[in-house]
Design a protein around this motif. Structure first.
Motif, PDB file in Angstrom:
ATOM      1  N   TRP A 131       0.809  -1.218   0.000  1.00  0.00           N
ATOM      2  CA  TRP A 131       0.000   0.000   0.000  1.00  0.00           C
ATOM      3  C   TRP A 131       0.843   1.269   0.000  1.00  0.00           C
ATOM      4  CZ3 TRP A 131      -5.114   0.314  -0.762  1.00  0.00           C
ATOM      5  CH2 TRP A 131      -5.877  -0.853  -0.594  1.00  0.00           C
ATOM      6  N   GLY A 132       2.026   1.197   0.564  1.00  0.00           N
ATOM      7  CA  GLY A 132       2.785   2.427   0.809  1.00  0.00           C
ATOM      8  C   GLY A 132       3.959   2.614  -0.132  1.00  0.00           C
ATOM      9  N   PHE A 133       5.060   3.112   0.417  1.00  0.00           N
ATOM     10  CA  PHE A 133       6.209   3.511  -0.385  1.00  0.00           C
ATOM     11  C   PHE A 133       7.206   2.368  -0.562  1.00  0.00           C
ATOM     12  CE2 PHE A 133       4.471   7.485   1.297  1.00  0.00           C
ATOM     13  CZ  PHE A 133       4.372   8.225   0.133  1.00  0.00           C
ATOM     14  N   GLY A 134       6.712   1.167  -0.730  1.00  0.00           N
ATOM     15  CA  GLY A 134       7.612   0.029  -0.862  1.00  0.00           C
ATOM     16  C   GLY A 134       8.026  -0.256  -2.300  1.00  0.00           C
ATOM     17  N   GLY A 135       7.486   0.496  -3.249  1.00  0.00           N
ATOM     18  CA  GLY A 135       7.752   0.199  -4.651  1.00  0.00           C
ATOM     19  C   GLY A 135       8.935   0.980  -5.202  1.00  0.00           C
ATOM     20  N   ASP A 136       8.949   1.152  -6.534  1.00  0.00           N
ATOM     21  CA  ASP A 136      10.080   1.865  -7.139  1.00  0.00           C
ATOM     22  C   ASP A 136       9.883   3.384  -7.003  1.00  0.00           C
ATOM     23  OD1 ASP A 136       8.252   2.665  -9.063  1.00  0.00           O
ATOM     24  OD2 ASP A 136       8.859   1.117 -10.488  1.00  0.00           O
ATOM     25  N   VAL A 163       9.416   5.745  -9.174  1.00  0.00           N
ATOM     26  CA  VAL A 163       8.339   6.380  -9.946  1.00  0.00           C
ATOM     27  C   VAL A 163       7.004   6.218  -9.211  1.00  0.00           C
ATOM     28  CG1 VAL A 163       7.044   6.226 -12.098  1.00  0.00           C
ATOM     29  CG2 VAL A 163       9.535   6.111 -12.144  1.00  0.00           C
ATOM     30  N   ARG A 164       6.750   5.014  -8.745  1.00  0.00           N
ATOM     31  CA  ARG A 164       5.503   4.774  -8.008  1.00  0.00           C
ATOM     32  C   ARG A 164       5.470   5.615  -6.727  1.00  0.00           C
ATOM     33  NH1 ARG A 164       1.196   1.013  -6.652  1.00  0.00           N
ATOM     34  NH2 ARG A 164       1.217   0.550  -4.429  1.00  0.00           N
ATOM     35  N   ASN A 165       6.577   5.624  -5.988  1.00  0.00           N
ATOM     36  CA  ASN A 165       6.607   6.365  -4.733  1.00  0.00           C
ATOM     37  C   ASN A 165       6.343   7.849  -4.967  1.00  0.00           C
ATOM     38  OD1 ASN A 165       7.154   3.995  -3.473  1.00  0.00           O
ATOM     39  ND2 ASN A 165       9.322   4.396  -3.125  1.00  0.00           N
ATOM     40  N   GLY A 166       6.942   8.378  -6.025  1.00  0.00           N
ATOM     41  CA  GLY A 166       6.737   9.801  -6.330  1.00  0.00           C
ATOM     42  C   GLY A 166       5.278  10.099  -6.611  1.00  0.00           C
ATOM     43  N   ARG A 167       4.677   9.227  -7.409  1.00  0.00           N
ATOM     44  CA  ARG A 167       3.250   9.444  -7.748  1.00  0.00           C
ATOM     45  C   ARG A 167       2.373   9.339  -6.492  1.00  0.00           C
ATOM     46  NH1 ARG A 167       3.529  12.370 -11.925  1.00  0.00           N
ATOM     47  NH2 ARG A 167       4.593  11.386 -13.670  1.00  0.00           N
ATOM     48  N   ILE A 168       2.685   8.401  -5.633  1.00  0.00           N
ATOM     49  CA  ILE A 168       1.884   8.261  -4.409  1.00  0.00           C
ATOM     50  C   ILE A 168       1.937   9.566  -3.614  1.00  0.00           C
ATOM     51  CG2 ILE A 168       1.698   7.068  -2.180  1.00  0.00           C
ATOM     52  CD1 ILE A 168       2.663   4.513  -3.552  1.00  0.00           C
ATOM     53  N   GLY A 212      -0.815  14.634  -1.817  1.00  0.00           N
ATOM     54  CA  GLY A 212      -0.968  16.088  -1.751  1.00  0.00           C
ATOM     55  C   GLY A 212      -2.280  16.527  -2.392  1.00  0.00           C
ATOM     56  N   PHE A 213      -2.606  15.905  -3.515  1.00  0.00           N
ATOM     57  CA  PHE A 213      -3.846  16.206  -4.226  1.00  0.00           C
ATOM     58  C   PHE A 213      -5.049  15.932  -3.321  1.00  0.00           C
ATOM     59  CE2 PHE A 213      -6.939  15.754  -7.711  1.00  0.00           C
ATOM     60  CZ  PHE A 213      -6.506  16.729  -8.583  1.00  0.00           C
ATOM     61  N   ALA A 214      -4.958  14.842  -2.547  1.00  0.00           N
ATOM     62  CA  ALA A 214      -6.056  14.476  -1.643  1.00  0.00           C
ATOM     63  C   ALA A 214      -6.289  15.580  -0.625  1.00  0.00           C
ATOM     64  CB  ALA A 214      -5.741  13.157  -0.946  1.00  0.00           C
ATOM     65  N   GLN A 249      -4.233   2.737 -20.495  1.00  0.00           N
ATOM     66  CA  GLN A 249      -2.980   1.991 -20.366  1.00  0.00           C
ATOM     67  C   GLN A 249      -3.156   0.798 -19.438  1.00  0.00           C
ATOM     68  OE1 GLN A 249       0.289   5.300 -20.111  1.00  0.00           O
ATOM     69  NE2 GLN A 249      -1.699   6.183 -19.652  1.00  0.00           N
ATOM     70  N   ALA A 250      -4.412   0.352 -19.312  1.00  0.00           N
ATOM     71  CA  ALA A 250      -4.741  -0.822 -18.491  1.00  0.00           C
ATOM     72  C   ALA A 250      -4.256  -0.669 -17.060  1.00  0.00           C
ATOM     73  CB  ALA A 250      -4.191  -2.102 -19.121  1.00  0.00           C
ATOM     74  N   ALA A 251      -4.211   0.573 -16.563  1.00  0.00           N
ATOM     75  CA  ALA A 251      -3.813   0.810 -15.167  1.00  0.00           C
ATOM     76  C   ALA A 251      -5.077   1.162 -14.381  1.00  0.00           C
ATOM     77  CB  ALA A 251      -2.800   1.934 -15.088  1.00  0.00           C
ATOM     78  N   GLN A 252      -5.224   0.567 -13.218  1.00  0.00           N
ATOM     79  CA  GLN A 252      -6.482   0.718 -12.482  1.00  0.00           C
ATOM     80  C   GLN A 252      -6.431   1.787 -11.401  1.00  0.00           C
ATOM     81  OE1 GLN A 252      -8.889  -2.651 -11.696  1.00  0.00           O
ATOM     82  NE2 GLN A 252      -7.197  -4.053 -11.970  1.00  0.00           N
ATOM     83  N   TRP A 253      -5.211   2.140 -10.964  1.00  0.00           N
ATOM     84  CA  TRP A 253      -5.099   2.951  -9.754  1.00  0.00           C
ATOM     85  C   TRP A 253      -4.398   4.266 -10.041  1.00  0.00           C
ATOM     86  CZ3 TRP A 253      -8.566   0.642  -7.183  1.00  0.00           C
ATOM     87  CH2 TRP A 253      -8.692  -0.748  -7.258  1.00  0.00           C
ATOM     88  N   LEU A 254      -4.333   5.135  -9.043  1.00  0.00           N
ATOM     89  CA  LEU A 254      -3.761   6.467  -9.242  1.00  0.00           C
ATOM     90  C   LEU A 254      -2.275   6.386  -9.550  1.00  0.00           C
ATOM     91  CD1 LEU A 254      -5.592   8.549  -6.481  1.00  0.00           C
ATOM     92  CD2 LEU A 254      -5.935   8.577  -8.944  1.00  0.00           C
ATOM     93  N   ALA A 255      -1.556   5.613  -8.752  1.00  0.00           N
ATOM     94  CA  ALA A 255      -0.119   5.477  -8.983  1.00  0.00           C
ATOM     95  C   ALA A 255       0.121   4.235  -9.825  1.00  0.00           C
ATOM     96  CB  ALA A 255       0.604   5.366  -7.638  1.00  0.00           C
ATOM     97  N   PRO A 256       1.247   4.171 -10.555  1.00  0.00           N
ATOM     98  CA  PRO A 256       1.509   2.972 -11.367  1.00  0.00           C
ATOM     99  C   PRO A 256       1.628   1.728 -10.493  1.00  0.00           C
ATOM    100  CG  PRO A 256       3.326   4.577 -11.549  1.00  0.00           C
ATOM    101  CD  PRO A 256       2.306   5.188 -10.666  1.00  0.00           C
ATOM    102  N   GLY A 257       1.335   0.573 -11.070  1.00  0.00           N
ATOM    103  CA  GLY A 257       1.408  -0.684 -10.319  1.00  0.00           C
ATOM    104  C   GLY A 257       0.055  -1.363 -10.270  1.00  0.00           C
ATOM    105  N   ASP A 258       0.089  -2.657  -9.985  1.00  0.00           N
ATOM    106  CA  ASP A 258      -1.144  -3.443  -9.991  1.00  0.00           C
ATOM    107  C   ASP A 258      -1.929  -3.300  -8.698  1.00  0.00           C
ATOM    108  OD1 ASP A 258      -0.545  -4.355 -12.473  1.00  0.00           O
ATOM    109  OD2 ASP A 258       0.518  -6.137 -11.757  1.00  0.00           O
TER     110      ASP A 258
END
Lengths: 211, 550
Positions: free
Chosen positions: A84-89, A91-96, A101-103, A149-158
């Motif tokens: 759920w959190g900042f455990g990814g790469d 690019v994903r962490n930046g988008r999260i 902030g947007f929230a 782009q077949a992406a379901q969520w706000l940040a990249p990743g499944d």
């Protein structure tokens, strides 16, 4: 034991309740009478959070305020998979972080208009609504291109992230602020997907998706 | 008030890609809100965005794949017809056929979903669009449609884009563009146009203009064909269907797939039956075996009855594929509850047909059930392919003698668990045995649901009695040999009937006063003991007088 200082009708508290539901975390809830009691501005609560804002958690003595901070902490401390959190790469962490902030901007616009309409706060509701519409346009466009782009969520990743959790409540409660989501079809579809994530919980005004 | 042109023009209300599985899309034309949903069979439904019960928006409802469920009290509406199929607050009742939501004409072409507010539009009226165009991201604009159209022509009139403006309301629009030729990688073009149109939206919305009044939602009366009383008598075979397929489904059992000559068949609920008017003048009742995901044509199973009067023989020997038959709209006197914690279906032979429709309904809704199918031999078990589709829930009981059948029924029925429901259908001895066992094991009448094909109990029409009709202020003498249905028909009062032998339950009439001589096999013992209704085709007065709620 983890304790959540909670108000049921608060979209920000709902973010934390969603996270606790997804993680299946046992916790206690302390109800704070935000309206009409204004307990969040009473001395007892100001001793916990001098800002007089909900939500707050107390995890065995570790007291933390601010919904984004709490989501970040819970994702680091209590999500063994780190999904759920900042455990990814990077690019994903930046988008999260970007969408967290947007929230907060949603809280200041749709959340504010909702405070005016439903809790009788004296503020410029039309300006808040206009700001909310602008943000919804941006979010809808982002989600529409994610779908392409077949992406379901706000940040990249499944896997959905705490960014989805943070942006969900005030967009799902837009009707409370007299904003019609019919103009934002990609947001409505994202809501459906989000509601089908195992562990999803509802709140007054947010309906479950089934089937 | 909307103009004729506003009503009769196809409008693009969504992109095909907007209608993802199990989602309800919010659409609108000239202030008329639409609930738009794609069923699992691909069909696009465009309905008035309002539950007929309490007016709640169906766009917050749940797309169940073959039904749409209102979020508020769970009313279900069928794919295509929008007929109500289930009311959770009345789980034991069949919803009236008048509960049917408004369906707007809809088409899916060129990657867009089109709808119109009135039914008299034709596909030829659709605007011509490039066959392999690229549907751009739709941009909602809070500006009147005519202004948006004019601005698009000025700004982008020379681009290779076909511009469509959906009139959401008097002061709101959605810009829908179709790029003439889809590039190999569409994303860059989609991004460019999304940004351009977003800027146009911001510019147009910022222009000063007087506020535009929204167009009020129009309320519609129920269709007159629906609002009328059901047609009287077994001759009410008002529908024409074509035999699309005729095929054997077991030894002595032939299935018929009945398709509409045009349009869609009316909505039906699991357990429903139709009257079929046969070429030889007879009328027979057959249960629909279809599940809620199979509504475009009906499938009935007909067992050859060598000792019968020639109804089944006529269907087996005379009726061919392509023939047109007259049938009645579906009636449901055998409604399925969907609130049981476990539903047991016990089917004897061809009695499995209504239970098949029920099991398919629960199967799709992922509600717990068990299906026990009894047959003389494996060859005598009908609709094996459908049973196979139900998987592990089905248990077959083949070739049992009467003693073994009773033993099997004892084991299956057992004592009633909490909120268990039992549905039984089959030949009279089989059904009698199952009901006796259930009663002996302490099942209450309300939990034991059954339907007889025919009334094989001895009937006695030799009595004469006085019949008072409370609402019609009429008193009649019923002669020996005459039924209540016949007697009141002579005075212009038509009670709908179907089987005319006290099996199907269509002719149920309320009784206000008087002891009843029940001669039907439809009512449960406790319903009979209550004495507040009777089957008018066979039942009579036990005393000298009856007062009916007619």
């Amino acid at each position: 034991m983890l304790t959540l200082y909670d108000y049921e009708l608060s979209g920000s508290c709902y973010k934390v309740r969603l996270m606790l539901g997804f993680l299946g975390l046992a916790h206690e809830t302390r109800h704070v009478d935000f309206h009409p009691g204004r307990e969040h501005k009473a001395d007892a609560f100001l001793a916990i959070n001098p800002l007089g804002q909900l939500p707050v958690i107390d995890d065995d003595g570790y007291v933390l305020r601010d919904a984004n901070a709490i989501l970040t902490y819970l994702a680091s401390a209590h999500d063994p998979d780190g999904s759920w959190g900042f455990g990814g790469d990077a690019v994903r962490n930046g988008r999260i972080a970007e969408w967290l902030g947007f929230a907060s901007d949603f809280t200041g616009t749709i959340g504010a208009a909702r405070l005016h309409d439903a809790f009788f706060y004296d503020l410029d509701a039309e300006a808040a609504r206009a700001g909310g519409r602008r943000l919804l346009c941006i979010l809808d466009e982002h989600l529409w291109f994610q779908e392409r782009q077949a992406a379901q969520w706000l940040a990249p990743g499944d896997h959905p992230s705490i960014a989805d959790i943070a942006c969900f409540p005030y967009t799902a409660l837009a009707q409370d602020a007299d904003l019609d989501l019919a103009d934002y079809p990609a947001i409505r579809r994202w809501h459906d997907r989000f509601k089908r994530v195992p562990g999803f919980t509802v709140m007054p005004g947010v309906f479950p998706a089934r089937g | 008030m909307l103009t004729e042109e506003q009503r009769r023009t196809w409008q693009p209300i969504a992109a095909s890609t907007d209608l993802v599985p199990r989602h309800v899309f919010a659409g609108s034309i000239w202030g008329q809100e639409l609930a738009v949903w794609r069923a699992d069979d691909g069909h696009v439904n465009v309905w008035e965005n309002r539950c007929l019960h309490r007016g709640v928006r169906l766009t917050i409802g749940v797309n169940l794949g073959s039904e749409l469920m209102c979020q508020y009290h769970g009313w279900r509406y069928a794919n295509r017809t929008a007929g109500c199929t289930y009311i959770p607050a009345h789980p034991a009742d069949a919803p009236a056929r008048t509960i049917c939501n408004r369906v707007y004409p809809a088409l899916e072409r060129h990657g867009l979903v089109w709808a119109a507010l009135e039914g008299t539009v034709e596909e030829a009226d659709l605007p011509e669009l490039p066959a392999d165009g690229l549907v751009l991201r739709p941009i909602p604009v809070a500006v009147p449609p005519a202004e948006v159209k004019a601005a698009l022509t000025i700004e982008f009139g020379r681009d290779d884009v076909r511009w469509l403006v959906q009139p959401v309301d008097a002061g709101r629009s959605v810009i829908r563009g179709v790029l003439g030729e889809a590039p190999a990688d569409p994303l860059p073009a989609l991004r460019v146009w999304s940004a351009r149109l977003g800027r146009l939206r911001d510019r147009l919305e910022a222009l000063p203009r007087p506020p535009v009044e929204p167009i009020p939602a129009e309320l519609h009366r129920v269709d007159s064909a629906l609002a009328g009383m059901p047609e009287p008598g077994p001759a009410g075979a008002s529908l024409r269907v074509r035999v699309a397929r005729k095929w054997p489904v077991a030894a002595d059992v032939t299935a018929f797939r009945l398709a509409p000559l045009a349009g869609e068949l009316p909505a039906f609920q699991p357990g429903a039956h139709i009257d079929v008017a046969l070429p030889n003048g007879l009328t027979r009742q057959y249960s629909l075996t279809n599940g809620p995901d199979d509504t475009r044509s009906w499938v009935i199973g007909v067992k050859r009855e060598p000792a019968g009067l020639g109804g089944s023989a006529c269907l087996h020997d005379v009726v061919r594929e392509g023939d047109v038959l007259a049938v009645s709209p579906p009636r449901n006197n055998f409604p399925l509850r969907r609130d049981g914690l476990l539903t047991l279906f016990v089917a004897g032979g061809i009695g499995l047909t209504p239970l098949l429709a029920m099991a398919r309904t629960l199967h799709l809704a992922r509600l717990p059930y068990r299906f026990h199918a009894f047959a003389r031999s494996a060859d005598h078990l009908p609709f094996v392919d459908v049973l196979d589709g139900l998987g592990d829930a089905v248990e077959r009981h083949i070739g049992l003698d009467p003693a073994a059948t009773t033993a099997a029924l004892e084991a299956i029925i057992g004592t009633q668990g909490e909120k268990h429901e039992l549905y039984v259908c089959g030949p009279t001895p089989f059904l009698d045995a199952a009901r006796t066992i259930a009663a002996a094991k302490g099942w209450p009448d309300e939990a034991v649901h059954f339907e007889y094909f025919k009334n094989e109990r001895p009937r006695d029409a030799s009595t004469a009695f006085e019949l008072a009709l409370a609402r019609s202020a009429l008193t009649l003498e019923i002669a020996p040999g005459q039924s209540i249905v016949e007697a009141v028909a002579a005075h212009g009062i038509h009670i709908p009937t179907s089987c005319a032998q006290g099996a199907c339950g269509t002719c149920r009439v309320g009784v206000i006063e008087g002891a009843i001589d029940h001669q039907d096999v439809h009512l449960t013992p406790s319903e009979k003991a209550r004495g507040d209704c009777l089957m008018a085709c066979v039942s009579r007065a036990a005393g000298g007088r009856l007062v009916l709620d007619l």
